[in-house]
Design a protein around this motif. Structure first.
Motif, PDB file in Angstrom:
ATOM      1  N   LEU A   7       0.818  -1.204   0.000  1.00  0.00           N
ATOM      2  CA  LEU A   7       0.000   0.000   0.000  1.00  0.00           C
ATOM      3  C   LEU A   7       0.858   1.264   0.000  1.00  0.00           C
ATOM      4  O   LEU A   7       1.728   1.449   0.854  1.00  0.00           O
ATOM      5  N   VAL A  59      -6.123  -2.813  -0.740  1.00  0.00           N
ATOM      6  CA  VAL A  59      -6.747  -2.969   0.568  1.00  0.00           C
ATOM      7  C   VAL A  59      -7.884  -3.959   0.379  1.00  0.00           C
ATOM      8  O   VAL A  59      -8.803  -3.720  -0.412  1.00  0.00           O
ATOM      9  N   GLY A  67      -9.918  -0.777  -1.589  1.00  0.00           N
ATOM     10  CA  GLY A  67      -9.063   0.390  -1.760  1.00  0.00           C
ATOM     11  C   GLY A  67      -9.562   1.237  -2.915  1.00  0.00           C
ATOM     12  O   GLY A  67      -9.723   0.747  -4.032  1.00  0.00           O
TER      13      GLY A  67
END
Length: 244
Positions: A7, A59, A67
């Motif tokens: 991330l 995510v 995400g």
């Protein structure tokens, strides 16, 4: 339950705060993220709740990519964030503040009423202070109301950002009971906490971050007992008695 994979995220021209974050929060667990100021801890929560769009990486909620979804979309999937700074409406009553947790389902009045009654059984303070304005509550009591509001949608995951901020030791002890209650309700808790001893004593698993990266993951009790971590966070290794 929640997985972060490579991330990367940041704020406009400020650049990347998160630089390839990788870790998971297991279903049904309490996971505590610790680290110095500026490590990117709260940024992880914002990327998870949709308040910040990742620049790259993933995510996952279970197997689903979340995400980049909007906060409302992520909320409907069962991820609720309790903010760092108190988020109650001081002029509204305790009951009104709790019911706002179901605002996205506000037309389902009977369902929301039943859920509110269930929550008063989980947190008796809600029933005791139902008609009082939120402004009249102590800091610790406000946190409990925020937790109760978070449960209105039967979330899968609750994100807690610095829950002990500004609270005295007695209020922190009550708060620990409330977080455990959330978890016993079947909620996965992902918590960022500056009070390292508080967070790691309560948590099942720990994540240590620094400079936007993950330095360590593992059982929280093992981290508390690690002399190197003890010196980093406490100025010395905590004894088992202190950590309990």
């Amino acid at each position: 339950m929640i997985t972060f994979m490579s991330l990367v995220a940041g704020y406009g021209r400020a650049g990347d705060i998160l630089r390839g974050v990788d870790f998971s929060a297991a279903e049904g667990s309490i996971t505590c993220v610790v680290g110095p100021n500026g490590a990117g801890k709260s940024t992880v929560l914002k990327a998870c709740s949709g308040l910040l769009r990742p620049r790259s990486g993933r995510v996952l909620l279970g197997d689903e990519e979340i995400g980049g979804l909007s906060p409302a979309q992520i909320l409907r999937r069962g991820v609720v964030q309790v903010p760092q700074h108190h988020g109650l409406f001081p002029a509204l009553t305790v009951r009104e503040n709790v019911l706002l947790g179901a605002y996205v389902n506000r037309r389902e009045r009977e369902r929301n009423r039943r859920r509110y009654e269930e929550i008063t059984g989980v947190f008796p303070l809600i029933a005791e202070r139902a008609g009082d304005r939120a402004a009249s509550l102590s800091g610790g009591q406000r946190r409990i109301v925020e937790f109760a509001r978070a449960l209105m949608l039967r979330p899968k995951v609750v994100l807690l950002d610095e829950p002990t901020l500004g609270l005295d030791p007695k209020a922190c002890a009550r708060l620990a009971d409330s977080i455990s209650t959330l978890n016993r309700e079947g909620v996965t808790v992902l918590m960022v906490e500056q009070n390292v001893r508080f967070g790691l004593t309560l948590a099942d698993d720990a994540v240590v971050m620094e400079g936007g990266r993950v330095l360590h993951t593992g059982p929280a009790d093992a981290l508390l007992a690690d002399p190197d971590m003890g010196r980093l966070f406490f100025g010395g290794a905590p004894s088992r008695r202190e950590a309990s």
